[in-house]
Design a protein around this motif. Sequence first.
Motif: not given
Lengths: 117, 144
Positions: A24-26, A55, A57-58, B18, B21, B50-51, B54, B58, B114
């Motif tokens: 994920n972003a982390h 999972y 994420s984008s 993050t 998350l 999550d998206e 985030t 961000i 996202g």
Amino acid sequence: MADLLIQVREVDGVAVMRPEGFINAHTVRMFEDALEKLVASGRFTILLDCQALNYISSAGLGAIMGLIETVRENGGDILLCNLHENVFAIFDTLGFTQLYRVFPTEAEAFQAMAGKG
Amino acid sequence: MRAAPDPESFRLVIPSQTRYLNLVTGLAKRASLAAGMDDATAAKVSIAVDEAVTNVIIHAYRGESTHQVEIELRFREEALEIRIWNTGTGLHDEDVVLPDPKEYVKHPRKGGLGLLLMSRFMDEIHFKDADGRSECCMIKRTPA
């Protein structure tokens, strides 16, 4: 447990990367660094074994997207195998299953790379 | 005297970092399961959350870690409603332009994925200003 662990091994000239946990972003920087390190060392064929990936994420998809042109320009590719249902759903929803070659198992991915699949 | 809390909802406030998350997405997944969704649907809801979180960290807060993100999960009879608030630069419904997946496949690039995942995995998403904050509301209907 760490959010993400990454193991890489070399099989028949292919870098098999096994991310374990969550991308994920982390954690994406760690994933991106590992991919970039492979590409910088001239390993342009990378198989992502997603068996232990809970999972993505984008942010993680963006990391793959950022390197796909470079590896393909160098005659390589990024392939995927062993995707869990929810991880496959993310790839499929975004049309990534048309962009990347996805295989049920590592053995099938290697068969395809050897021109048998 | 403080009003009694709404028994059908709960709220969580996290720092805009993050590292939290996983905590939030884990909670969203468990809440989805508790609302009667199957495992695959609950996983999709957790990705959408999550998206959304985030995006707040961000984009709305530009990566600054000293702000707060407030998340509410509300169990309605027919749906799970998730609201996420921030005090940063907010999105509005009219700002949301979803990439066309077919075009995306033809011309791959980073970014924009996202929101597309959020819209595909949830039944409704809305962005608006609410009481001086920016709100993202996501709704997933529960099985009949």
